[in-house]
Design an enzyme around this catalytic site. Structure first.
Site: not given
Length: 301
Positions: A9-10, A122, A205, A263
């Site tokens: 998103g960043n 989050k 995500k 991640k």
């Protein structure tokens, strides 16, 4: 190859930028150019983050005096799926992608008793100074945490269990479509005797992308972010990019829980489930990350 590409998103709204539509569309346009190069040779499933976007919508909802209560987080996840998916479809076509592109509003089943609800991690929304963040936390009842040199709101992030619409994803893939799904980790829902009910959370995500990648028998999982690779000694003068991490090495290393940690863990899950490699790297280097010449490859050589 069949690739699942997870966009942070960043990457769509950088820290400190105004959350204007034009600013975000510019970033999506840049992302689409890199994705178009991959799409020319491979079959794509695209997942995207929504941390900055859902945080902005949550703030607007909190401040709206016409509402008796703010919109639930899972509703805002659905809103970001449509918004970002629309931008991606438009810009992929503008970048020359001729393959059909479809965005799905997708739901992710979570356990309503997941321990994550007791320990929010989050990050969502913009960054603040410590003083600003604690003032907002008192006003809205938010949980907050430090994110590097700044502070942000944190919410519960339960692990994904399954994508409700996975069969539809497979149908579209088999028809030759690029599929945008699992946006923002998917709309978090709990399964009940009477169907699905929304849950106040935001699913990571990267974990959702890893789950989807395993379910669709993807050859690779690529997690595209705003850093060039996983770093050893991150944030210190001695930081160095790591080109490859074996599953055994991951078990003996620690990564920041709110950023790189999920991640790496998502890549590990995919590699263990499929026997295929995953990779983390910059979207600008997407082709080289896939080839193993840039970024960090995780799992088998």
């Amino acid at each position: 190859m069949r690739l699942v590409v997870a966009l942070g998103g960043n990457a769509l709204l950088e820290r400190g930028e105004r959350p204007d539509a034009a600013v975000q569309q510019k970033h999506v346009r840049h992302a689409a150019r890199s994705l178009a190069v991959l799409a020319a040779e491979h079959q794509l499933i695209i997942c995207h983050g929504n941390g900055p976007q859902i945080g902005q919508l949550a703030m607007e909802s909190e401040a709206d005096a016409d509402l008796s209560r703010p919109y639930p987080l899972e509703v805002l996840v659905a809103e970001t799926q449509g918004m970002i998916g629309y931008w991606l479809m438009q810009e992929l076509e503008a970048a020359g992608v001729t393959t059909p592109v479809n965005t799905l509003v997708t739901r992710t089943v979570v356990n309503p008793h997941d321990p994550a609800f007791a320990a929010p991690t989050k990050f969502i929304g913009p960054v603040y100074t410590e003083r600003q963040m604690h003032r907002l936390a008192r006003r809205h009842g938010w949980t907050v945490a430090q994110d590097g040199a700044h502070w942000r709101r944190v919410v519960a992030s339960p692990l994904p269990r399954r994508l409700v619409e996975i069969e539809t994803v497979m149908t579209l893939l088999d028809a030759g479509s690029i599929v945008i799904c699992g946006g923002g980790g998917g709309i978090p829902v709990a399964e009940t005797d009477h169907g699905f009910t929304g849950v106040e959370a935001v699913v990571d995500k990267d974990f959702t992308a890893a789950m989807i990648a395993a379910d669709v028998a993807a050859d690779r999982l690529l997690i595209m972010t705003d850093v060039s690779a996983v770093m050893s000694g991150f944030g210190t003068p001695r930081q160095q990019p790591i080109s490859h991490l074996s599953l055994e090495e991951i078990d003996h290393l620690q990564f920041p829980p709110g950023s790189m940690g999920p991640k790496v863990a998502a890549c590990r899950r995919f590699a263990v489930a499929t026997g295929h490699a995953a990779a983390i790297g910059s979207l600008d280097d997407a082709v080289e990350v896939l080839a193993g010449n840039a970024g960090t490859t995780i799992g088998p050589h």
